[in-house]
Design an enzyme around this catalytic site. Structure first.
Site, PDB file in Angstrom:
ATOM      1  N   VAL A  14       5.620   5.857  -4.133  1.00 30.61           N
ATOM      2  CA  VAL A  14       4.420   5.213  -4.687  1.00 30.61           C
ATOM      3  C   VAL A  14       4.099   5.753  -6.081  1.00 30.61           C
ATOM      4  O   VAL A  14       3.788   4.981  -7.004  1.00 30.61           O
ATOM      5  CB  VAL A  14       3.213   5.410  -3.732  1.00 30.61           C
ATOM      6  CG1 VAL A  14       1.944   4.834  -4.342  1.00 30.61           C
ATOM      7  CG2 VAL A  14       3.505   4.755  -2.389  1.00 30.61           C
ATOM      8  N   LYS A  45       7.703  18.664  -9.103  1.00 31.49           N
ATOM      9  CA  LYS A  45       8.703  19.721  -9.305  1.00 31.49           C
ATOM     10  C   LYS A  45      10.116  19.155  -9.392  1.00 31.49           C
ATOM     11  O   LYS A  45      11.046  19.829  -9.820  1.00 31.49           O
ATOM     12  CB  LYS A  45       8.644  20.703  -8.127  1.00 31.49           C
ATOM     13  CG  LYS A  45       7.426  21.604  -8.162  1.00 31.49           C
ATOM     14  CD  LYS A  45       7.667  22.809  -7.244  1.00 31.49           C
ATOM     15  CE  LYS A  45       6.382  23.568  -7.025  1.00 31.49           C
ATOM     16  NZ  LYS A  45       5.770  23.285  -5.710  1.00 31.49           N
ATOM     17  N   LYS A 105      -3.964   7.739   2.860  1.00 34.22           N
ATOM     18  CA  LYS A 105      -4.824   7.291   3.978  1.00 34.22           C
ATOM     19  C   LYS A 105      -5.270   8.445   4.856  1.00 34.22           C
ATOM     20  O   LYS A 105      -6.393   8.483   5.332  1.00 34.22           O
ATOM     21  CB  LYS A 105      -4.140   6.210   4.804  1.00 34.22           C
ATOM     22  CG  LYS A 105      -2.889   6.651   5.498  1.00 34.22           C
ATOM     23  CD  LYS A 105      -1.855   5.568   5.545  1.00 34.22           C
ATOM     24  CE  LYS A 105      -1.485   5.120   4.184  1.00 34.22           C
ATOM     25  NZ  LYS A 105      -0.171   5.496   3.682  1.00 34.22           N
ATOM     26  N   GLU A 129      -8.046   2.058  -2.934  1.00 28.73           N
ATOM     27  CA  GLU A 129      -7.539   0.735  -2.504  1.00 28.73           C
ATOM     28  C   GLU A 129      -6.153   0.850  -1.856  1.00 28.73           C
ATOM     29  O   GLU A 129      -5.848   0.172  -0.875  1.00 28.73           O
ATOM     30  CB  GLU A 129      -7.463  -0.190  -3.732  1.00 28.73           C
ATOM     31  CG  GLU A 129      -6.937  -1.573  -3.455  1.00 28.73           C
ATOM     32  CD  GLU A 129      -7.862  -2.395  -2.572  1.00 28.73           C
ATOM     33  OE1 GLU A 129      -8.937  -2.778  -3.044  1.00 28.73           O
ATOM     34  OE2 GLU A 129      -7.497  -2.637  -1.401  1.00 28.73           O
ATOM     35  N   GLY A 134      -1.418  -1.413   1.587  1.00 34.73           N
ATOM     36  CA  GLY A 134      -0.644  -1.491   0.344  1.00 34.73           C
ATOM     37  C   GLY A 134      -1.222  -2.427  -0.699  1.00 34.73           C
ATOM     38  O   GLY A 134      -2.326  -2.223  -1.196  1.00 34.73           O
ATOM     39  N   GLY A 187      15.031   1.401   6.222  1.00 32.23           N
ATOM     40  CA  GLY A 187      14.121   2.227   5.423  1.00 32.23           C
ATOM     41  C   GLY A 187      12.654   1.952   5.684  1.00 32.23           C
ATOM     42  O   GLY A 187      11.776   2.478   5.005  1.00 32.23           O
ATOM     43  N   ASP A 201      -1.045   6.167  11.687  1.00 32.30           N
ATOM     44  CA  ASP A 201      -1.228   5.488  10.402  1.00 32.30           C
ATOM     45  C   ASP A 201      -2.265   4.359  10.535  1.00 32.30           C
ATOM     46  O   ASP A 201      -3.190   4.252   9.722  1.00 32.30           O
ATOM     47  CB  ASP A 201       0.139   4.937   9.958  1.00 32.30           C
ATOM     48  CG  ASP A 201       0.087   4.172   8.661  1.00 32.30           C
ATOM     49  OD1 ASP A 201       0.042   4.817   7.595  1.00 32.30           O
ATOM     50  OD2 ASP A 201       0.084   2.926   8.701  1.00 32.30           O
ATOM     51  N   LYS A 205      -6.172   3.997   8.878  1.00 30.79           N
ATOM     52  CA  LYS A 205      -6.572   2.815   8.100  1.00 30.79           C
ATOM     53  C   LYS A 205      -7.793   2.144   8.736  1.00 30.79           C
ATOM     54  O   LYS A 205      -8.713   1.725   8.030  1.00 30.79           O
ATOM     55  CB  LYS A 205      -5.402   1.841   7.988  1.00 30.79           C
ATOM     56  CG  LYS A 205      -4.286   2.371   7.086  1.00 30.79           C
ATOM     57  CD  LYS A 205      -3.020   1.540   7.192  1.00 30.79           C
ATOM     58  CE  LYS A 205      -1.899   2.092   6.331  1.00 30.79           C
ATOM     59  NZ  LYS A 205      -0.586   1.512   6.631  1.00 30.79           N
ATOM     60  N   GLY A 302       5.629  -0.076   0.242  1.00 27.55           N
ATOM     61  CA  GLY A 302       6.635  -0.271  -0.808  1.00 27.55           C
ATOM     62  C   GLY A 302       6.102   0.192  -2.149  1.00 27.55           C
ATOM     63  O   GLY A 302       4.884   0.239  -2.382  1.00 27.55           O
TER      64      GLY A 302
HETATM   65  N1  HSE Z   1       4.282   3.533   6.963  1.00 27.59           N
HETATM   66  C1  HSE Z   1       3.347   2.496   6.660  1.00 27.59           C
HETATM   67  C2  HSE Z   1       3.808   1.187   7.251  1.00 27.59           C
HETATM   68  C3  HSE Z   1       3.118   2.279   5.191  1.00 27.59           C
HETATM   69  O1  HSE Z   1       4.856   1.119   7.882  1.00 27.59           O
HETATM   70  O2  HSE Z   1       3.084   0.216   7.085  1.00 27.59           O
HETATM   71  C4  HSE Z   1       2.208   3.273   4.582  1.00 27.59           C
HETATM   72  O3  HSE Z   1       0.999   3.334   5.253  1.00 27.59           O
END
Ligand code: HSE
Length: 428
Positions: A14, A45, A105, A129, A134, A187, A201, A205, A302
């Site tokens: 990001v 670094k 987040k 935001e 995303g 990925g 996650d 959110k 992404g």
């Molecule tokens: N890992 C999260 C997702 C994206 O798969 O939506 C970042 O929050």
């Protein structure tokens, strides 16, 4: 033209996307926003990464102390992630009166109220935001676009990894492990996928979004959380026969009874707008009293979709003298007067394995009846193997209390009437 200096802390996916967006679009923002946003400094670094992105030598900072002491830096972008170092650096920046823009987040969910109080004391902004969904501008929508409304309900697919896995399970009949491996190969899922698949996650959110939507502090610890690791492709297929799609939903409801926040695999009708959100896409569906229903849809992760959100905050901060803070009184105990509902009501899909003989169904129904659970539909599926008298039995209930279902399921387990294979909540 006004000149605004920014620093970027952390040049991962990001941070790198943000760096490139700011550098590549500098002239565009000069023309369209009448502001010159200059990347003054980056802190990372990883020298190979700095080189890969072509960061000029004079922009490479040696330490966070150097960044926060630099008077040419107005805005600090934090794209490190996690709480430890990221929070420490953010606090240092805010204490120096520098506005912070972050995609983090976990830090925002756990610490935004504390960080925002520091920002207020130092007359600077804290914008995030990019922390949720995303590139989809859900936070600005909640802060600006739908402020006319009481938001009564929010349902979101806010995690792309789990949505990808569930889509593969639904479309290909793949089992969870196979779909996870595919998500890792592409990925989407990390080597250790816990944060996504166990719904941490999504929980972070939802706590952020429901705090904004409901104008109240919703700690992430109040969110009922269940991930997707035990989802069986068999249930997705059977659900389809009943006209449902299975999604990991982040659900927030706000009524006179209180605030209800939960993340779990959920069946929704196939014609619901969220049912067609597939692969790694995200969407948030909102219901407001004036607005009725809207849905925002797009890429929730992404480098560039997330950078789009980060940079939108940078542009907002660079072009507005008034700072936006949360819309409720933000103090350490802001959530103490909020009633959080844990015994929520919803409909349920329950799959049992039962012995196919006279009287079993009546006994099972009597357990549901004992707990006041009303049944909408029962379907006995065919035997799974010829020489077994065990059959799958699927029950769909009317809206009922969570605790009633838990009690009925516990009773069925001890009664040995049936094996409870799965319990999935159903939202209309
Ligand atoms: N890992 C999260 C997702 C994206 O798969 O939506 C970042 O929050």
């Amino acid at each position: 033209m006004k000149r605004v200096g920014v620093a970027i802390l952390g040049l991962g996916v990001v941070g790198g996307g943000t760096y490139k967006t700011l550098v590549d679009h500098r002239e565009f923002y000069q023309k369209t926003q009448n502001v010159d946003i200059v990347v003054e400094s980056v802190l990372d670094k990883n020298t190979a990464r700095l080189k890969e992105l072509g960061v000029p030598e004079e922009c490479i900072a040696g330490s966070i102390a150097e960044v926060v002491a630099n008077p040419a830096i107005d805005i600090v972008i934090e794209t490190i992630g996690g709480v430890g170092v990221a929070k420490e650096f953010v606090m240092m920046a805010l204490k120096e009166g520098k506005t912070v823009v972050t995609a983090n987040k976990e830090m925002i969910s756990k610490c935004s109220h504390e960080l925002e109080r520091i920002a207020r004391r130092n007359s600077c902004g804290l914008y995030y935001e990019a922390s949720c969904v995303g590139g989809v501008p859900i936070i600005r929508t909640l802060l600006d676009g739908v402020q006319a409304n009481h938001i009564t309900e929010m349902m979101g697919i806010v995690n792309g990894t789990t949505n990808y896995i569930l889509t593969k399970m639904a479309q290909d009949g793949a089992d969870y492990q196979t779909a996870l491996k595919e998500a890792q190969a592409l990925g989407y899922a990390e080597f250790d996928p816990t944060n996504d698949v166990e719904a941490f996650d999504s929980t972070y959110k939802l706590s952020i979004l429901s705090s904004m939507a409901f104008h109240t502090k919703v700690p992430y610890t109040k969110v009922h959380r269940e991930g997707i690791t035990t989802v069986d492709a068999k249930d997705i297929a059977i659900g389809k026969e009943f006209g449902y799609a299975l999604k990991l939903l982040a659900i927030g409801k706000n009524s006179a009874d209180g605030v209800e926040v939960r993340v779990h695999p959920t069946f929704i009708p196939a014609e619901h707008p969220l049912a067609s959100v597939n692969d790694a896409y995200n969407a948030v569906y909102l219901r407001g009293d004036a607005l009725d229903d809207i849905m925002l849809y797009g890429k929730g992760a992404g480098a560039f979709p997330t950078a789009s959100a980060v940079v939108s905050d940078v542009i907002y901060a660079a072009t507005h003298s008034e700072i936006k803070y949360s819309t409720f009184k933000n103090n350490a105990t802001a959530d103490s007067n909020v009633k959080f509902i844990s015994d929520f009501s919803t409909a349920y899909y329950i799959r049992l394995s039962v012995v196919d003989k006279a009287g079993v169904l009546a006994k099972i129904c009597s357990v549901f009846s004992k707990y006041g659970i009303s049944i909408v539909e029962i379907a006995q599926k065919g035997r799974e193997c010829e020489n077994s008298d065990v059959v799958p039995l699927v029950i769909i209930t009317h809206k009922t209390k969570e605790n009633a279902i838990r009690n009925a399921v516990a009773k069925l387990k001890v009664s040995e009437l049936a094996t409870v294979e799965s319990v999935i909540r159903v939202e209309a």
